[in-house]
Design an enzyme around this catalytic site. Sequence first.
Site, PDB file in Angstrom:
ATOM      1  N   CYS A  51      -3.087   9.415   9.120  1.00 40.32           N
ATOM      2  CA  CYS A  51      -3.175   9.025  10.527  1.00 40.32           C
ATOM      3  C   CYS A  51      -2.545  10.098  11.406  1.00 40.32           C
ATOM      4  O   CYS A  51      -1.590  10.755  11.011  1.00 40.32           O
ATOM      5  CB  CYS A  51      -2.465   7.693  10.745  1.00 40.32           C
ATOM      6  SG  CYS A  51      -3.353   6.293  10.048  1.00 40.32           S
ATOM      7  N   ARG A  64      -8.096   1.298   5.158  1.00 40.21           N
ATOM      8  CA  ARG A  64      -7.175   2.149   4.391  1.00 40.21           C
ATOM      9  C   ARG A  64      -5.989   1.357   3.853  1.00 40.21           C
ATOM     10  O   ARG A  64      -5.411   1.723   2.833  1.00 40.21           O
ATOM     11  CB  ARG A  64      -6.617   3.279   5.282  1.00 40.21           C
ATOM     12  CG  ARG A  64      -7.596   4.372   5.589  1.00 40.21           C
ATOM     13  CD  ARG A  64      -6.887   5.520   6.251  1.00 40.21           C
ATOM     14  NE  ARG A  64      -5.644   5.793   5.543  1.00 40.21           N
ATOM     15  CZ  ARG A  64      -4.557   6.332   6.094  1.00 40.21           C
ATOM     16  NH1 ARG A  64      -4.562   6.668   7.353  1.00 40.21           N
ATOM     17  NH2 ARG A  64      -3.471   6.535   5.383  1.00 40.21           N
ATOM     18  N   LYS A 100       0.838  -1.213   0.000  1.00 34.80           N
ATOM     19  CA  LYS A 100       0.000   0.000   0.000  1.00 34.80           C
ATOM     20  C   LYS A 100       0.870   1.259   0.000  1.00 34.80           C
ATOM     21  O   LYS A 100       0.622   2.192  -0.777  1.00 34.80           O
ATOM     22  CB  LYS A 100      -0.938  -0.066   1.208  1.00 34.80           C
ATOM     23  CG  LYS A 100      -1.770   1.145   1.479  1.00 34.80           C
ATOM     24  CD  LYS A 100      -1.030   2.070   2.401  1.00 34.80           C
ATOM     25  CE  LYS A 100      -1.777   2.936   3.291  1.00 34.80           C
ATOM     26  NZ  LYS A 100      -0.962   3.958   3.952  1.00 34.80           N
ATOM     27  N   ASN A 101       1.903   1.290   0.834  1.00 33.57           N
ATOM     28  CA  ASN A 101       2.719   2.511   0.919  1.00 33.57           C
ATOM     29  C   ASN A 101       3.450   2.794  -0.387  1.00 33.57           C
ATOM     30  O   ASN A 101       3.784   3.935  -0.679  1.00 33.57           O
ATOM     31  CB  ASN A 101       3.743   2.398   2.058  1.00 33.57           C
ATOM     32  CG  ASN A 101       3.086   2.595   3.418  1.00 33.57           C
ATOM     33  OD1 ASN A 101       1.954   3.071   3.498  1.00 33.57           O
ATOM     34  ND2 ASN A 101       3.781   2.223   4.472  1.00 33.57           N
ATOM     35  N   ARG A 137       3.025  16.219  11.987  1.00 28.44           N
ATOM     36  CA  ARG A 137       3.591  15.580  10.794  1.00 28.44           C
ATOM     37  C   ARG A 137       4.012  16.677   9.827  1.00 28.44           C
ATOM     38  O   ARG A 137       3.298  17.015   8.882  1.00 28.44           O
ATOM     39  CB  ARG A 137       2.582  14.611  10.158  1.00 28.44           C
ATOM     40  CG  ARG A 137       2.229  13.464  11.084  1.00 28.44           C
ATOM     41  CD  ARG A 137       1.386  12.407  10.426  1.00 28.44           C
ATOM     42  NE  ARG A 137       2.159  11.545   9.550  1.00 28.44           N
ATOM     43  CZ  ARG A 137       1.678  10.441   8.971  1.00 28.44           C
ATOM     44  NH1 ARG A 137       0.424  10.084   9.164  1.00 28.44           N
ATOM     45  NH2 ARG A 137       2.442   9.708   8.190  1.00 28.44           N
ATOM     46  N   ASP A 184       5.590   1.279  11.465  1.00 32.81           N
ATOM     47  CA  ASP A 184       4.273   0.753  11.094  1.00 32.81           C
ATOM     48  C   ASP A 184       3.990  -0.638  11.657  1.00 32.81           C
ATOM     49  O   ASP A 184       2.885  -1.160  11.478  1.00 32.81           O
ATOM     50  CB  ASP A 184       4.128   0.712   9.562  1.00 32.81           C
ATOM     51  CG  ASP A 184       3.780   2.073   8.985  1.00 32.81           C
ATOM     52  OD1 ASP A 184       3.627   3.028   9.757  1.00 32.81           O
ATOM     53  OD2 ASP A 184       3.660   2.173   7.748  1.00 32.81           O
TER      54      ASP A 184
HETATM   55  C1  UD1 Z   1       6.741   7.414   8.107  1.00 34.32           C
HETATM   56  C2  UD1 Z   1       7.627   6.205   8.143  1.00 34.32           C
HETATM   57  C3  UD1 Z   1       7.080   5.231   7.156  1.00 34.32           C
HETATM   58  C4  UD1 Z   1       5.623   4.935   7.540  1.00 34.32           C
HETATM   59  C5  UD1 Z   1       4.784   6.205   7.696  1.00 34.32           C
HETATM   60  C6  UD1 Z   1       3.412   5.970   8.275  1.00 34.32           C
HETATM   61  C7  UD1 Z   1      10.036   6.194   8.597  1.00 34.32           C
HETATM   62  C8  UD1 Z   1      11.345   6.836   8.300  1.00 34.32           C
HETATM   63  N1  UD1 Z   1       8.984   6.655   7.900  1.00 34.32           N
HETATM   64  O1  UD1 Z   1       6.742   7.882   6.755  1.00 34.32           O
HETATM   65  O2  UD1 Z   1       7.866   4.074   7.137  1.00 34.32           O
HETATM   66  O3  UD1 Z   1       5.020   4.124   6.563  1.00 34.32           O
HETATM   67  O4  UD1 Z   1       5.454   7.091   8.551  1.00 34.32           O
HETATM   68  O5  UD1 Z   1       3.514   5.457   9.535  1.00 34.32           O
HETATM   69  O6  UD1 Z   1       9.962   5.283   9.389  1.00 34.32           O
HETATM   70  N2  UD1 Z   1       9.815  14.930   9.333  1.00 34.32           N
HETATM   71  C9  UD1 Z   1      10.171  16.246   9.477  1.00 34.32           C
HETATM   72  N3  UD1 Z   1       9.962  17.089   8.422  1.00 34.32           N
HETATM   73  C10 UD1 Z   1       9.442  16.658   7.237  1.00 34.32           C
HETATM   74  C11 UD1 Z   1       9.098  15.306   7.094  1.00 34.32           C
HETATM   75  C12 UD1 Z   1       9.282  14.459   8.168  1.00 34.32           C
HETATM   76  O7  UD1 Z   1      10.637  16.671  10.526  1.00 34.32           O
HETATM   77  O8  UD1 Z   1       9.288  17.468   6.309  1.00 34.32           O
HETATM   78  C13 UD1 Z   1       9.994  14.006  10.467  1.00 34.32           C
HETATM   79  C14 UD1 Z   1       8.656  13.481  10.981  1.00 34.32           C
HETATM   80  O9  UD1 Z   1       8.104  14.323  11.960  1.00 34.32           O
HETATM   81  C15 UD1 Z   1       9.039  12.120  11.521  1.00 34.32           C
HETATM   82  C16 UD1 Z   1      10.204  11.677  10.636  1.00 34.32           C
HETATM   83  O10 UD1 Z   1      10.686  12.871  10.001  1.00 34.32           O
HETATM   84  O11 UD1 Z   1       9.507  12.253  12.841  1.00 34.32           O
HETATM   85  C17 UD1 Z   1       9.866  10.666   9.580  1.00 34.32           C
HETATM   86  O12 UD1 Z   1       8.820  11.165   8.784  1.00 34.32           O
HETATM   87  P1  UD1 Z   1       8.554  10.641   7.310  1.00 34.32           P
HETATM   88  O13 UD1 Z   1       9.443   9.481   7.007  1.00 34.32           O
HETATM   89  O14 UD1 Z   1       8.536  11.775   6.392  1.00 34.32           O
HETATM   90  O15 UD1 Z   1       7.080  10.170   7.428  1.00 34.32           O
HETATM   91  P2  UD1 Z   1       6.290   9.388   6.399  1.00 34.32           P
HETATM   92  O16 UD1 Z   1       6.759   9.629   5.025  1.00 34.32           O
HETATM   93  O17 UD1 Z   1       4.871   9.631   6.715  1.00 34.32           O
END
Ligand code: UD1
Length: 429
Positions: free
Chosen positions: A117, A398, A22-23, A122, A306
Amino acid sequence: MEKYVILGGAKLEGEVEISGAKNSAVALIVAALMVDGTCIIENVPPVSDTYVLIDIINQLGGNAEFIDKGVLKIDSSNLCCYEAPYEMVSKIRASSYLMGALLGRFKKARVAMPGGCDFGVRPIDLHLKGFEALGASYSTEKGGIVDIKAESLTGASIYMDQVSVGATINIMLAATLAEGQTVIENAAKEPHIVDVANFLSSMGANIKGAGTDVIKIKGVDSLHGGTYTVIPDQIEAGTFMIAAAATGGDVLIKNIIPKHLDSISAKLLEIGVTVEEYDDSLRVIANKPLKKANIKTMPHPGFPTDLQPQILTLLTAAEGTSIVTENVWDNRFKYVEELRRMGANVSVDGRIAVVEGGGRLIGSPVSSTDLRAGAALVIAGLMADGVTEVYNLNYIDRGYEDFEKKLRGLGAQITRRADGEKTKTATIA
Ligand code: UD1
């Protein structure tokens, strides 16, 4: 409102086929917007996040539809619109990828801050810094609309302060159609990063190094259509591995890439579960008492955030004290409150949960607080004495294709019911 009704105690046994990731699929579907032609994407899980994106593409002037089971056809040749307002993007996090894809294609994008979520803050600052490095400027308007534009996009060296899956993918998308070379350092290495790079490369992009922490992208003028198959879902596979372990089961998890599951296999071995590895499957056998373990979530190849709720749930049955540290998100333990209703002895202090294991869970009504937490509560229901009702299935829908059907195929006593339908306690199958 629907709910799962689960009679705990059945050991999961047999074989389960894992769906497409899915991701990964959600990123590929958005990436297909940059293609001036038609993409056929195979092994797409028909989960609700996929349908939300299909709707978005059709509203942007593209044409997306399933033409066969798991086969999604996306024609973006007539894509005309670069605006994705709140009502379009609020349901899912992956809509943030629209920023990179539309910026790459049109050199402008107006996209509302994405939903998804709720694990605390975020941010998308790393995504936006990356776009700026490529020559774009942005402003944030009323209603959280992010307006991004560039005269032209030019390759740049981008060092990510923090490993971010979303930012790595978004920058890779925009850089694919920039002029010259972009180097992303401290890039995320998740399997779906590699999948997005392979997808784009098969459509004519020039991307090297995905899966390492340095990704080099040489910009191209355009992308052509083609056919691509999504990788198997690492998180769905991990969820079934943990469910097998949690029920004292014996399950062959099929259609996977075992390498993607190394961190989960290693932890299950430490917990006292046998994991046998084959070419494209893993067999999980749990016939010994479970041992405590400490878990720290990390970017890939570390233990994935996850699967944190699912493994914590398993650890409630392991003798002794386990510590689970959530290193990615600052608020990803909300579901623990629900586990406590079932008798789990877990305390949370910020990003650390202490699990006093060894007790039995007791069936109770509980509510999913997010997608993976929902899966964890289902696992808790399978482990528990008596009947558990899991509410808020929209979260689970989802990201898991046919979750209850696959579990039933393994012998779980789980049914999906409208709330209000009668629950028999002796048997529910
Ligand atoms: C993250 C997970 C992903 C998971 C998804 C949903 C990691 C590295 N990523 O992906 O495996 O499928 O959550 O649970 O494990 N951050 C910032 N600034 C940004 C973007 C991110 O500070 O612009 C920080 C976030 O607050 C977080 C970390 O970086 O602490 C990782 O975020 P990110 O990998 O971007 O999140 P997702 O892509 O949603």
